[in-house]
Design an enzyme around this catalytic site. Structure first.
Site: not given
Length: 277
Positions: A2-3, A61, A266
């Site tokens: 979730p961003e 967030k 990432r």
DNA sequence: CATATGTCCTGAGAGC
DNA sequence: TGCTCTCAGGACATAT
């Protein structure tokens, strides 16, 4: 993952709890390692029982439930969800809030991997422990000038800088790649070297993409983990131009294949043709 | 101070 | 088929 768009969707989804009186806050029996909850659940329950939910807001967030002097801060991290009544399954439900007098009588924090956290703080502590020094301005409301100043203060690759919540809050791994592709900026370019026009375009692309993604209720990836508060998937994954599209043809130039590189451990996805250095 | 790396966690998918 | 291994990444802790 979730961003900002996913967390904003969660906040909007649980708004029906506003006006309700909290009757209990509990941690269900769970076969997995408990998530980090501060203070102890019994203390949270004692403090919140009888309080009215005044409002639900988003801080970067994180989801913040306002009840009297208290702020219940839910941080989904990788796989956390804040839902009304229908989690993907019941074995990963980590926290249950029962309510009276609102449209809905239950809110749950669900987290498959259990990296998420729950904190109960005062407004003062929300600022001192969570916001101050840790979170930059929100990605949706930061001005173009402030964005440019903060981003160019680091020499790290622009993609890595966008992920740094101290600089700007809300952008995560998926939207960072998407935003850079629309702005036609190479993810490895040092943030400090970006020109004024490119910074302006990046700022505009960021706010446009995040706003559109909210309208689509976020992105549900192939693992299907992300759901809105009613357990429905988002739709923005259908609009992704680079994320998780390695070796597929670029949707903008139709000439190059999307490349995947690793930055700060990432994945970054970009088009080598559209996003030259 | 700025930047880089390690860590937590579960489940999906790859490879044998 | 069933096992083991790798990887996904948000945010903080620790190291350089």
């Amino acid at each position: 993952m979730p961003e900002l768009p996913e967390v904003e969707t969660m906040c909007r989804g649980i708004r029906p709890i506003v006006g309700g009186i909290i009757s209990s806050v509990t941690v269900p029996k769970c076969q997995f390692r408990p998530i980090q909850i501060e203070p102890k659940i019994r203390t949270i329950d004692r403090r919140l029982a009888g309080e009215c939910v005044d409002r639900v807001s988003r801080l970067g967030k994180r989801v913040v439930v306002h009840a009297g002097k208290w702020r219940l801060v839910l941080q989904p991290k990788m796989t956390g969800l804040v839902v009304i009544d229908s989690p993907p399954d019941f074995e990963h439900v980590r926290l249950i809030i029962e309510l009276m007098g609102s449209q809905v009588t239950r809110m749950m924090f669900w987290d498959r991997r259990g990296l998420g956290t729950v904190q109960l703080v005062t407004e003062k502590e929300l600022v001192s422990k969570i916001a101050a020094g840790r979170l930059g301005p929100d990605a949706l409301s930061i001005s173009a000038n402030d964005f440019a100043t903060r981003l160019t203060a680091t020499r790290r690759p622009v993609k890595v800088a966008l992920l740094d919540q101290h600089i700007v809050a809300g952008v995560g791994n998926l939207y960072a790649s998407e935003v850079l592709h629309v702005a036609k900026i190479n993810p490895a370019c040092p943030a400090s070297q970006l020109s004024k026009p490119r910074l302006a375009l990046l700022h505009q692309s960021m706010q446009e993409i995040l706003t559109t993604a909210i309208a689509y209720e976020g992105s549900t990836l192939s693992d299907g983990a992300y759901r809105n508060a009613l357990n429905n998937p988002g739709a923005y994954q259908n609009a992704h131009r680079v994320y998780d599209r390695e070796n597929q043809l670029c949707l903008s130039c139709s000439k190059s294949q999307i490349k995947r590189i690793v930055q700060a451990q990432r994945s970054t996805f970009y088009c080598p043709n559209c996003q030259r250095r």
